[in-house]
Design an enzyme around this catalytic site. Structure first.
Site, PDB file in Angstrom:
ATOM      1  N   ASP A  32       1.894   5.961  13.490  1.00  0.00           N
ATOM      2  CA  ASP A  32       2.445   5.805  12.142  1.00  0.00           C
ATOM      3  C   ASP A  32       3.920   6.180  12.195  1.00  0.00           C
ATOM      4  O   ASP A  32       4.298   7.125  12.886  1.00  0.00           O
ATOM      5  CB  ASP A  32       1.709   6.729  11.154  1.00  0.00           C
ATOM      6  CG  ASP A  32       1.807   6.226   9.719  1.00  0.00           C
ATOM      7  OD1 ASP A  32       0.765   5.901   9.135  1.00  0.00           O
ATOM      8  OD2 ASP A  32       2.947   6.158   9.197  1.00  0.00           O
ATOM      9  N   THR A  36       5.629   5.469   4.796  1.00  0.00           N
ATOM     10  CA  THR A  36       4.878   5.681   3.549  1.00  0.00           C
ATOM     11  C   THR A  36       3.676   6.605   3.769  1.00  0.00           C
ATOM     12  O   THR A  36       3.169   7.185   2.819  1.00  0.00           O
ATOM     13  CB  THR A  36       4.391   4.343   2.925  1.00  0.00           C
ATOM     14  OG1 THR A  36       3.567   3.659   3.871  1.00  0.00           O
ATOM     15  CG2 THR A  36       5.566   3.458   2.530  1.00  0.00           C
ATOM     16  N   ASP A  57       6.976   3.321  15.159  1.00  0.00           N
ATOM     17  CA  ASP A  57       7.066   2.134  14.309  1.00  0.00           C
ATOM     18  C   ASP A  57       6.570   0.966  15.150  1.00  0.00           C
ATOM     19  O   ASP A  57       7.259   0.531  16.081  1.00  0.00           O
ATOM     20  CB  ASP A  57       8.521   1.939  13.883  1.00  0.00           C
ATOM     21  CG  ASP A  57       8.729   0.611  13.162  1.00  0.00           C
ATOM     22  OD1 ASP A  57       7.732  -0.110  12.926  1.00  0.00           O
ATOM     23  OD2 ASP A  57       9.888   0.306  12.836  1.00  0.00           O
ATOM     24  N   VAL A  58       5.396   0.464  14.841  1.00  0.00           N
ATOM     25  CA  VAL A  58       4.788  -0.566  15.701  1.00  0.00           C
ATOM     26  C   VAL A  58       5.572  -1.871  15.691  1.00  0.00           C
ATOM     27  O   VAL A  58       5.349  -2.735  16.535  1.00  0.00           O
ATOM     28  CB  VAL A  58       3.300  -0.834  15.349  1.00  0.00           C
ATOM     29  CG1 VAL A  58       2.456   0.398  15.630  1.00  0.00           C
ATOM     30  CG2 VAL A  58       3.133  -1.318  13.923  1.00  0.00           C
ATOM     31  N   LEU A  74      -3.357  -1.364  10.340  1.00  0.00           N
ATOM     32  CA  LEU A  74      -3.148  -1.034   8.919  1.00  0.00           C
ATOM     33  C   LEU A  74      -1.697  -0.647   8.675  1.00  0.00           C
ATOM     34  O   LEU A  74      -1.369  -0.023   7.670  1.00  0.00           O
ATOM     35  CB  LEU A  74      -4.046   0.143   8.492  1.00  0.00           C
ATOM     36  CG  LEU A  74      -5.529  -0.111   8.241  1.00  0.00           C
ATOM     37  CD1 LEU A  74      -6.304  -0.239   9.540  1.00  0.00           C
ATOM     38  CD2 LEU A  74      -6.138   1.006   7.410  1.00  0.00           C
ATOM     39  N   TYR A 146       5.357  -9.021   0.984  1.00  0.00           N
ATOM     40  CA  TYR A 146       4.056  -8.491   1.386  1.00  0.00           C
ATOM     41  C   TYR A 146       3.050  -9.625   1.575  1.00  0.00           C
ATOM     42  O   TYR A 146       2.376  -9.704   2.610  1.00  0.00           O
ATOM     43  CB  TYR A 146       3.566  -7.509   0.325  1.00  0.00           C
ATOM     44  CG  TYR A 146       2.297  -6.781   0.690  1.00  0.00           C
ATOM     45  CD1 TYR A 146       2.251  -5.927   1.792  1.00  0.00           C
ATOM     46  CD2 TYR A 146       1.145  -6.915  -0.086  1.00  0.00           C
ATOM     47  CE1 TYR A 146       1.085  -5.248   2.115  1.00  0.00           C
ATOM     48  CE2 TYR A 146      -0.017  -6.236   0.233  1.00  0.00           C
ATOM     49  CZ  TYR A 146      -0.044  -5.403   1.331  1.00  0.00           C
ATOM     50  OH  TYR A 146      -1.201  -4.725   1.648  1.00  0.00           O
ATOM     51  N   LYS A 150       1.444 -10.676   5.237  1.00  0.00           N
ATOM     52  CA  LYS A 150       0.019 -10.600   5.561  1.00  0.00           C
ATOM     53  C   LYS A 150      -0.558 -11.982   5.872  1.00  0.00           C
ATOM     54  O   LYS A 150      -1.449 -12.115   6.715  1.00  0.00           O
ATOM     55  CB  LYS A 150      -0.741  -9.941   4.403  1.00  0.00           C
ATOM     56  CG  LYS A 150      -0.477  -8.433   4.290  1.00  0.00           C
ATOM     57  CD  LYS A 150      -1.011  -7.655   5.500  1.00  0.00           C
ATOM     58  CE  LYS A 150      -0.896  -6.152   5.317  1.00  0.00           C
ATOM     59  NZ  LYS A 150      -1.357  -5.402   6.494  1.00  0.00           N
ATOM     60  N   THR A 176      -8.009  -0.622  -3.693  1.00  0.00           N
ATOM     61  CA  THR A 176      -8.856   0.502  -3.295  1.00  0.00           C
ATOM     62  C   THR A 176      -8.218   1.796  -3.789  1.00  0.00           C
ATOM     63  O   THR A 176      -6.993   1.911  -3.833  1.00  0.00           O
ATOM     64  CB  THR A 176      -9.026   0.503  -1.763  1.00  0.00           C
ATOM     65  OG1 THR A 176      -9.636  -0.732  -1.384  1.00  0.00           O
ATOM     66  CG2 THR A 176      -9.919   1.644  -1.288  1.00  0.00           C
ATOM     67  N   ARG A 187       0.942   3.081  -7.821  1.00  0.00           N
ATOM     68  CA  ARG A 187      -0.245   2.263  -8.066  1.00  0.00           C
ATOM     69  C   ARG A 187      -0.934   2.685  -9.352  1.00  0.00           C
ATOM     70  O   ARG A 187      -0.767   3.809  -9.834  1.00  0.00           O
ATOM     71  CB  ARG A 187      -1.203   2.350  -6.888  1.00  0.00           C
ATOM     72  CG  ARG A 187      -0.845   1.297  -5.851  1.00  0.00           C
ATOM     73  CD  ARG A 187      -1.831   1.303  -4.757  1.00  0.00           C
ATOM     74  NE  ARG A 187      -1.356   2.135  -3.685  1.00  0.00           N
ATOM     75  CZ  ARG A 187      -1.567   1.878  -2.403  1.00  0.00           C
ATOM     76  NH1 ARG A 187      -2.228   0.820  -2.057  1.00  0.00           N
ATOM     77  NH2 ARG A 187      -1.122   2.683  -1.486  1.00  0.00           N
TER      78      ARG A 187
HETATM   79  N1  UDP Z   1      -0.129  -1.112 -13.586  1.00  0.00           N
HETATM   80  C1  UDP Z   1       0.001  -0.549 -14.860  1.00  0.00           C
HETATM   81  N2  UDP Z   1       0.574   0.691 -14.960  1.00  0.00           N
HETATM   82  C2  UDP Z   1       1.005   1.387 -13.874  1.00  0.00           C
HETATM   83  C3  UDP Z   1       0.858   0.816 -12.589  1.00  0.00           C
HETATM   84  C4  UDP Z   1       0.292  -0.439 -12.486  1.00  0.00           C
HETATM   85  O1  UDP Z   1      -0.387  -1.133 -15.887  1.00  0.00           O
HETATM   86  O2  UDP Z   1       1.504   2.512 -14.072  1.00  0.00           O
HETATM   87  C5  UDP Z   1      -0.772  -2.440 -13.487  1.00  0.00           C
HETATM   88  C6  UDP Z   1       0.005  -3.474 -12.659  1.00  0.00           C
HETATM   89  O3  UDP Z   1       0.930  -4.170 -13.469  1.00  0.00           O
HETATM   90  C7  UDP Z   1      -1.123  -4.364 -12.161  1.00  0.00           C
HETATM   91  C8  UDP Z   1      -2.302  -3.397 -11.985  1.00  0.00           C
HETATM   92  O4  UDP Z   1      -1.988  -2.269 -12.797  1.00  0.00           O
HETATM   93  O5  UDP Z   1      -1.468  -5.335 -13.125  1.00  0.00           O
HETATM   94  C9  UDP Z   1      -2.530  -2.950 -10.538  1.00  0.00           C
HETATM   95  O6  UDP Z   1      -1.296  -2.527 -10.036  1.00  0.00           O
HETATM   96  P1  UDP Z   1      -1.132  -1.852  -8.611  1.00  0.00           P
HETATM   97  O7  UDP Z   1       0.330  -1.612  -8.419  1.00  0.00           O
HETATM   98  O8  UDP Z   1      -2.040  -0.687  -8.491  1.00  0.00           O
HETATM   99  O9  UDP Z   1      -1.649  -2.915  -7.545  1.00  0.00           O
HETATM  100  P2  UDP Z   1      -1.534  -4.510  -7.392  1.00  0.00           P
HETATM  101  O10 UDP Z   1      -2.922  -4.988  -7.579  1.00  0.00           O
HETATM  102  O11 UDP Z   1      -0.616  -5.078  -8.454  1.00  0.00           O
HETATM  103  O12 UDP Z   1      -1.012  -4.706  -6.026  1.00  0.00           O
END
Ligand code: UDP
Length: 312
Positions: A32, A36, A57-58, A74, A146, A150, A176, A187
């Site tokens: 790793d 992040t 850093d791979v 991953l 991203y 992928k 997840t 997230r």
């Molecule tokens: N989201 C939200 N509030 C937050 C963070 C994310 O409403 O504080 C929403 C974001 O716009 C998306 C969903 O939650 O519709 C999932 O976002 P995340 O960034 O977790 O992952 P994504 O599936 O978009 O990669």
């Protein structure tokens, strides 16, 4: 017993995977670059004779010599703010990083498991998404760093399989959550848990009617291990088909935490997928896998972990 390389092993999923592999008796080499991921995620493995951690850093080097029995790839930033802050590094991870890891697998005769993503489906026009759906991705959109990294990693992986006979399995990982989600990486589950526990407003982006289908981390790792142990090439969706709106998720987090936080609305990020839900028929059939942990149970465990973390 196997010698297993986990690239990205200090991240959220990677660290859980390393622990599970060590627990089942494998020797694990974790790579790793800590861009992040964090060493804190690896504290439980510190000093374990079956576990080695190498900062690397791979995209520029894979400092592991054959033989190895399995390679998990991953190594990539995975949350939208994290990959948007590292656009070129994310593309390098999915191209040069994956190429180097595939080469290690080829030289070793090892099984290679790629952590791909539901983001390969982009903003999907088919719902739920089966593996045969080819996706709706904008190659120059904000998420393309991203999504396309992928997609390219999948192309490399299947090419290595077809042209060089590398034994591969491609997992398409859907959202997840669970303990060790970074409190800072933006997230939805981590944001809502931290905001609720701090008594701050929960930030729902847009009107909150967009959906996600959330898989608890233990289920996700079960799926990845099943893919490692199978001879399935895939791609195979690994996720939980229990689809919820973001607004519903905010309400759940408020009720589980007992928080009196308000819900506020913020602008929807550009290119935010409207709906996302895995079709997991293939995983059920080919891997004998399906998620077991309910959203209520998984959120309760995640909230408990954030509560403890925020208290220290
Ligand atoms: N989201 C939200 N509030 C937050 C963070 C994310 O409403 O504080 C929403 C974001 O716009 C998306 C969903 O939650 O519709 C999932 O976002 P995340 O960034 O977790 O992952 P994504 O599936 O978009 O990669």
């Amino acid at each position: 017993m196997s010698r297993v390389v986990v690239a990205g092993g200090a991240g959220f999923l990677g660290s859980h995977l390393c622990e599970r592999l060590v627990a089942r008796g494998d020797d694990v080499v974790c790579l790793d670059d800590l861009s992040t991921g964090t060493e804190t995620n690896l504290l439980r493995l510190e000093g374990d004779p079956r576990f080695t951690f190498v900062v690397a850093d791979v995209s520029s080097e894979v400092p592991v010599e054959p033989p190895v029995d399995a390679v998990f790839d991953l190594a990539s930033p995975a949350s939208p703010p994290a990959y948007l802050a590292r656009p070129l590094e994310t593309l390098a991870a999915g191209s040069e990083g994956t190429r180097r890891l595939l080469e290690l697998a080829r030289r070793s005769g090892a099984r290679f498991v790629l952590a791909s993503t539901s983001e390969v489906y982009g903003d999907p026009e088919v719902h739920p998404q089966p593996e045969t759906y080819r996706g709706n991705v904008d190659p120059v959109g904000p998420r393309s760093v991203y999504d396309e990294a992928k997609r390219f990693a999948e192309a490399l992986t299947i090419a290595a399989h077809r042209a060089r006979a590398v034994d591969v399995g491609i997992a398409r990982i859907f959202n997840t959550y669970g303990p060790r989600l970074s409190a800072e990486d933006g997230r939805v589950v981590s944001n809502f848990c931290v905001q609720a526990l701090r008594g701050e407003p929960l930030t729902v982006y847009g009107d909150g009617t967009q959906t996600r289908s959330l898989c608890y981390v233990d289920d996700q790792i079960d799926g990845l291990l099943a893919l490692r142990d199978a001879s399935v090439t895939g791609p195979v969706n690994i996720g939980n088909p229990d689809e919820r709106t973001v607004a519903e998720l905010a309400e759940k987090v408020l009720s589980i935490t007992g928080s009196r936080s308000q819900v506020v609305h913020r602008p929807l990020p550009a290119d935010d997928p409207r709906r996302r839900c895995p079709d997991i028929s293939l995983a059920r059939r080919a891997l004998g896998w399906e998620p077991k942990v309910t959203l209520d149970d998984g959120l309760a465990r995640t909230v408990a972990w954030f509560r403890e973390r925020l208290a220290t």
